[in-house]
Motif scaffolding. Structure first.
Motif, short mmCIF file in Angstrom:
data_model
loop_
_atom_site.label_atom_id
_atom_site.label_comp_id
_atom_site.label_asym_id
_atom_site.label_seq_id
_atom_site.Cartn_x
_atom_site.Cartn_y
_atom_site.Cartn_z
N PRO B 66 0.67 -1.14 -0.03
CA PRO B 66 0.03 -0.04 -0.01
C PRO B 66 0.65 1.20 -0.20
CG PRO B 66 -0.58 -1.58 1.80
CD PRO B 66 0.64 -2.25 1.12
N GLY B 67 0.40 2.13 -0.85
CA GLY B 67 1.16 3.49 -0.89
C GLY B 67 2.30 3.58 -1.55
N GLU B 68 2.95 2.35 -2.13
CA GLU B 68 4.24 2.12 -2.85
C GLU B 68 3.88 2.28 -4.50
OE1 GLU B 68 7.33 1.58 -1.59
OE2 GLU B 68 6.53 1.72 0.20
N SER B 69 4.69 2.78 -5.19
CA SER B 69 4.63 2.64 -6.68
C SER B 69 5.58 1.52 -7.47
CB SER B 69 4.93 4.11 -7.00
OG SER B 69 6.05 4.36 -6.83
N ASP B 70 6.54 1.01 -6.51
CA ASP B 70 7.22 0.02 -7.22
C ASP B 70 7.09 -1.50 -6.58
OD1 ASP B 70 8.76 1.93 -8.61
OD2 ASP B 70 10.17 2.32 -6.72
N TRP B 71 6.96 -2.35 -7.23
CA TRP B 71 6.95 -3.72 -6.94
C TRP B 71 8.36 -4.26 -6.44
CZ3 TRP B 71 2.48 -6.79 -7.85
CH2 TRP B 71 1.33 -6.29 -8.36
N VAL B 82 2.18 -5.68 6.12
CA VAL B 82 0.94 -5.05 5.53
C VAL B 82 0.16 -4.29 6.68
CG1 VAL B 82 -0.92 -5.00 3.49
CG2 VAL B 82 1.04 -6.68 3.74
N PRO B 83 0.18 -3.36 6.61
CA PRO B 83 -0.59 -2.49 7.57
C PRO B 83 -2.16 -2.95 7.65
CG PRO B 83 -0.08 -0.75 5.97
CD PRO B 83 0.68 -2.13 5.40
N LYS B 84 -2.70 -2.92 8.68
CA LYS B 84 -4.31 -2.95 8.69
C LYS B 84 -5.10 -2.22 7.82
CE LYS B 84 -4.91 -0.87 13.17
NZ LYS B 84 -5.64 -1.05 14.49
N ASN B 85 -6.30 -2.50 7.48
CA ASN B 85 -7.28 -1.84 6.62
C ASN B 85 -6.65 -1.26 5.39
OD1 ASN B 85 -9.09 -2.31 8.58
ND2 ASN B 85 -8.30 -0.53 9.87
N ASN B 87 -5.04 -2.51 1.21
CA ASN B 87 -4.98 -3.53 0.31
C ASN B 87 -3.64 -3.44 -0.27
OD1 ASN B 87 -7.64 -3.15 0.39
ND2 ASN B 87 -7.96 -3.61 -1.73
N PHE B 88 -3.17 -5.01 -0.62
CA PHE B 88 -1.81 -5.27 -1.36
C PHE B 88 -1.98 -5.86 -2.41
CE2 PHE B 88 -0.49 -9.21 0.53
CZ PHE B 88 -1.36 -9.29 1.61
N LYS B 89 -1.16 -5.90 -3.52
CA LYS B 89 -1.26 -6.66 -4.79
C LYS B 89 -0.06 -7.45 -4.77
CE LYS B 89 -3.83 -3.48 -7.28
NZ LYS B 89 -3.96 -2.39 -8.61
N LEU B 90 -0.25 -8.72 -5.35
CA LEU B 90 0.54 -9.93 -5.66
C LEU B 90 0.70 -10.44 -6.88
CD1 LEU B 90 -0.32 -12.32 -2.47
CD2 LEU B 90 1.25 -10.25 -2.46
N LYS B 91 1.72 -10.49 -7.48
CA LYS B 91 2.24 -11.42 -8.67
C LYS B 91 2.86 -12.44 -8.22
CE LYS B 91 2.10 -7.35 -11.80
NZ LYS B 91 2.80 -6.47 -12.74
N VAL B 92 2.16 -13.72 -8.05
CA VAL B 92 2.81 -14.82 -7.57
C VAL B 92 3.59 -15.47 -8.75
CG1 VAL B 92 2.71 -17.05 -6.64
CG2 VAL B 92 1.15 -15.26 -5.89
N LYS B 93 4.82 -15.82 -8.71
CA LYS B 93 5.66 -16.36 -9.87
C LYS B 93 5.66 -17.86 -9.75
CE LYS B 93 6.82 -12.07 -10.89
NZ LYS B 93 6.58 -11.43 -12.23
#
Lengths: 103, 103
Positions: B66-71, B82-85, B87-93
């Motif tokens: 959250p709040g980041e622009s780089d993977w 990951v802070p509460k409340n 969202n986070f995105k994942l690309k599982v390789k």
């Protein structure tokens, strides 16, 4: 919420068929073990070292048990036994959550 | 063989994204919980209710926190919070075996 109490859980998963079948080992106070696992849809064959009781917690599969010529359907709430030192085939129709006991 | 001792394990799995992400809930004597889970390769987004610590036991993923622009890349032995409340995105390789703690 049905659960196993006072158990030990091995942190690392068992991973088979490129992750399509995975499980966690649960060790009981008497030293016996069960595995709680997930099977993705697909066709699989497994071999047994011990007698196994497979309980289907969710999902659906067809099973060809050792020595049988007819596939049998198993869904949530059903179970089947597989003798030790034998092979059985599975056609998993839906993501299946299972509990396997060894005896 | 690293494991959690004297715990309770909920029998039924948590199943998300058609089985591509699944987990088991482990409850500790102090009432705290962790989940031991598997992620199949793919792209996912999760929301948190609590602060989460994700430990990668096996596998590999890129994470957009959250709040980041780089993977950021995470592999076996690494972890991220990951802070509460949020969202986070994942690309599982690769098929990933993880342990998630809530605090």
């Amino acid at each position: 919420m049905s659960s196993f109490e006072n158990v030990e859980v091995v942190k690392a998963a068992n991973i088979y068929f490129d992750g399509k079948v995975t499980s966690r080992v649960v060790v009981f106070a008497d030293g016996s073990k069960k595995t709680l696992g997930i099977m993705m849809p697909g066709d699989y064959e497994f071999g047994t070292d011990d007698n196994e009781l497979m309980e289907i917690q969710a999902g659906e599969m067809d099973v060809l048990l050792p020595g049988e010529s007819d596939w049998q359907a198993f869904a949530q709430g059903s179970s089947f036994e597989v003798p030790k030192n034998s092979n059985f085939k599975l056609k998993v129709k839906e993501v299946t959550d299972y509990c396997c006991s060894y005896f």
